[in-house]
Design a protein around this motif. Sequence first.
Motif, PDB file in Angstrom:
ATOM      1  N   PRO A  17       0.540  -1.199   0.099  1.00 18.48           N
ATOM      2  CA  PRO A  17      -0.034  -0.081   0.045  1.00 18.48           C
ATOM      3  C   PRO A  17       0.762   1.320  -0.067  1.00 18.48           C
ATOM      4  N   TYR A  18       1.972   1.296   0.364  1.00 16.24           N
ATOM      5  CA  TYR A  18       2.829   2.444   0.298  1.00 16.24           C
ATOM      6  C   TYR A  18       4.209   2.307  -0.609  1.00 16.24           C
ATOM      7  N   LYS A  37       0.618   6.769  -0.794  1.00 18.33           N
ATOM      8  CA  LYS A  37       0.110   5.683  -1.254  1.00 18.33           C
ATOM      9  C   LYS A  37       0.370   5.066  -2.659  1.00 18.33           C
ATOM     10  N   THR A  38       0.682   3.815  -2.665  1.00 17.33           N
ATOM     11  CA  THR A  38       1.217   3.179  -3.940  1.00 17.33           C
ATOM     12  C   THR A  38       0.335   3.813  -5.091  1.00 17.33           C
ATOM     13  N   VAL A  39      -1.094   3.573  -5.107  1.00 21.23           N
ATOM     14  CA  VAL A  39      -1.680   3.931  -6.258  1.00 21.23           C
ATOM     15  C   VAL A  39      -1.589   5.497  -6.749  1.00 21.23           C
ATOM     16  N   GLU A  40      -1.413   6.267  -5.651  1.00 25.79           N
ATOM     17  CA  GLU A  40      -1.292   7.799  -6.161  1.00 25.79           C
ATOM     18  C   GLU A  40       0.228   7.993  -6.547  1.00 25.79           C
ATOM     19  N   VAL A  41       1.459   7.546  -5.916  1.00 24.08           N
ATOM     20  CA  VAL A  41       2.582   7.514  -6.473  1.00 24.08           C
ATOM     21  C   VAL A  41       2.939   7.271  -7.820  1.00 24.08           C
ATOM     22  N   GLU A  88       0.607  13.717  -2.562  1.00 27.51           N
ATOM     23  CA  GLU A  88      -0.454  14.811  -2.631  1.00 27.51           C
ATOM     24  C   GLU A  88      -0.099  16.154  -3.149  1.00 27.51           C
ATOM     25  N   ASP A  89       1.116  16.517  -2.883  1.00 24.12           N
ATOM     26  CA  ASP A  89       1.624  18.061  -3.124  1.00 24.12           C
ATOM     27  C   ASP A  89       2.177  18.117  -4.416  1.00 24.12           C
ATOM     28  N   CYS A  90       2.066  16.931  -5.230  1.00 24.93           N
ATOM     29  CA  CYS A  90       2.627  16.883  -6.696  1.00 24.93           C
ATOM     30  C   CYS A  90       1.675  16.949  -7.830  1.00 24.93           C
TER      31      CYS A  90
END
Length: 123
Positions: A17-18, A37-41, A88-90
């Motif tokens: 997950p990370y 979170k892996t999905v977002e990265v 989240e900041d990217c």
Amino acid sequence: MEKAIFENEMINTKNKPYSACWMVFGRKGNCNIIIGKTVEVKKYWESFDISFFFQWFIFDTKEQMNVAIEEMICEPTPYITWMIYDVEDCIPNTYPDEKRGENRGNTRDEMFLFKKLDDEDED
């Protein structure tokens, strides 16, 4: 710390997950570590259509990720500095904004500074 596998243009996250993705854009860039979170990265990483240096690291927990990041940034980088960003900041398809990241320094610079001071004392 477990490196992710990159094959067939797919990141195998093994249901972790990370993630932390170490990205370097150009020779005079920073060591940018994008965490979250892996999905977002993965979405952020996939948003680029340019070539850049990267490595993936995957984790079961946020705590494991944070410990691994601390270990990683203790090592000197041949680039300018270590920068840590929450995914989240990217903004997709844009380089990370240094104002939103955390500059964690570069032990190489510190070692160079101390060596230079020591060398000056010997004269």
